[in-house]
Design a protein around this motif. Structure first.
Motif, short mmCIF file in Angstrom:
data_model
loop_
_atom_site.label_atom_id
_atom_site.label_comp_id
_atom_site.label_asym_id
_atom_site.label_seq_id
_atom_site.Cartn_x
_atom_site.Cartn_y
_atom_site.Cartn_z
N VAL A 9 39.58 19.21 69.27
CA VAL A 9 38.79 19.46 68.07
C VAL A 9 38.22 20.87 68.09
N ALA B 261 33.56 17.17 65.26
CA ALA B 261 34.49 17.54 64.19
C ALA B 261 33.74 17.81 62.90
N LEU C 182 35.47 20.03 60.15
CA LEU C 182 36.82 19.49 60.26
C LEU C 182 36.92 18.04 59.78
N VAL D 17 40.67 16.02 60.34
CA VAL D 17 40.97 15.03 61.38
C VAL D 17 41.14 13.65 60.76
#
Length: 329
Positions: free
Chosen positions: A163, A197, A202, A206
């Motif tokens: 990550v 994350a 993100l 993800v």
């Protein structure tokens, strides 16, 4: 086949001409050992082969009771008392073989390396339709580039570093998606990875796919495979990815370098090094021709060195040698 009640291997062999005997494999009280020893003598067994810790210690005791040689498969690295008493220890990787010789006092003459194997045919049956079906389940289309990580969500698998490695790539490759496949065996760690994350922006990059049992289809849906582990014996998921014609980025942990040839079938990076991992991912994400070259080379490597036929032949040679030695004694 001597296995515990409810064991997966027992049900798998139900339709095969293999006798399956159920046992709790208890060492004490010694009734299970006594019954197993009687069976070994009655069937005229010439070699006992064991897999996993409780079976290993059980097998050593059977060896002492019956005189039948015992072969133990070493798929992990732990300090345990039973290893030196086997007639042969079959390690899944050379790094594992060295570990058992050094820390568990297995004599070098009794330790061999036979790498894990892959049933190649499983990875040749996936159509483009299957690929698209799985990708749609993950919310992906053909415009996305799918980076796949198949591993239990536990700290030693290193997803947190993956990550971290993705963060510098988010702006440069907006079509990039990371799919994490595997059960959250450590819920606290899984939450930590998810929170990190989110902190790195993100959340939309993800995909949490959970545990899957259709791994050939999962690999077919991906574009490259990554394993950021801190510790490994010989990672079967890397061999499966190579069999499925995926380029690989993995760490140098344990026996992984025995699978991946750096610069030929994939890239190897140090464990817990997000920067190196990010750089290697960027090279593959940005170069379709390189991905294709690594993918084809990886498949050839598995065909040549990690096939079922190669694995079985090497095991049979050990069994035959030990059986002939006992007959001659």
């Amino acid at each position: 086949m001597l296995c515990r009640p409810g064991a997966w291997i027992g049900s798998e062999l139900a339709a095969d001409p293999v006798e399956v005997v159920r046992s709790e494999l208890r060492r004490w009280p010694p009734w299970d050992l006594r019954d197993a020893a009687a069976m070994v003598r009655q069937r005229g067994c010439e070699v006992v082969q064991t897999h996993m810790s409780s079976a290993h210690s059980f097998g050593v005791l059977l060896r002492w009771m019956t005189g039948v040689p015992c072969v133990a498969s070493a798929q992990s690295r732990h300090i345990q008392l039973h290893w030196p008493w086997n007639d042969c220890v079959v390690a899944a990787s050379e790094s594992t073989r060295r570990y058992h010789c050094r820390y568990n006092f297995v004599r070098s003459a009794r330790a061999v390396t036979i790498h894990n194997c892959v049933d190649l045919a499983r990875f040749d049956r996936c159509s483009r339709e299957m690929r698209m079906t799985v990708r749609r389940q993950w919310g992906l289309d053909e415009g996305h580039l799918c980076v796949l990580c198949v591993a239990d969500l536990v700290p030693r698998k290193g997803q947190i570093y993956l990550v971290e490695a993705l963060a510098p790539l988010r702006q440069r490759f907006p079509h990039l998606r990371l799919v994490l496949v595997g059960p959250a065996k450590d819920p606290a760690y899984a939450d930590h990875v998810a929170q990190r994350a989110k902190q790195l922006g993100l959340a939309d990059t993800v995909v949490w796919a959970g545990q899957r049992h259709d791994l050939p289809e999962v690999y077919a849906a991906a574009d490259l495979d990554v394993l950021p582990s801190l510790e490994e014996t010989l990672p079967l998921v890397v061999l499966e990815a190579m069999a499925a014609r995926l380029p690989v980025v993995a760490t140098t942990a344990g026996g992984t370098p025995e699978c991946v040839e750096h610069g030929s079938t994939g890239f190897l990076v140090p464990p817990a090094d997000p920067r190196s991992l990010s750089e290697s991912l960027a090279k593959l994400v940005s170069d379709e021709a390189l991905r294709h070259r690594f993918a084809q080379a990886g498949r050839r490597r598995v065909e040549e060195q990690f096939s079922v036929e190669h694995h079985v032949s090497a095991l049979e040679e050990i069994f035959d040698r030990l059986a002939r030695r006992r007959r001659a004694a």
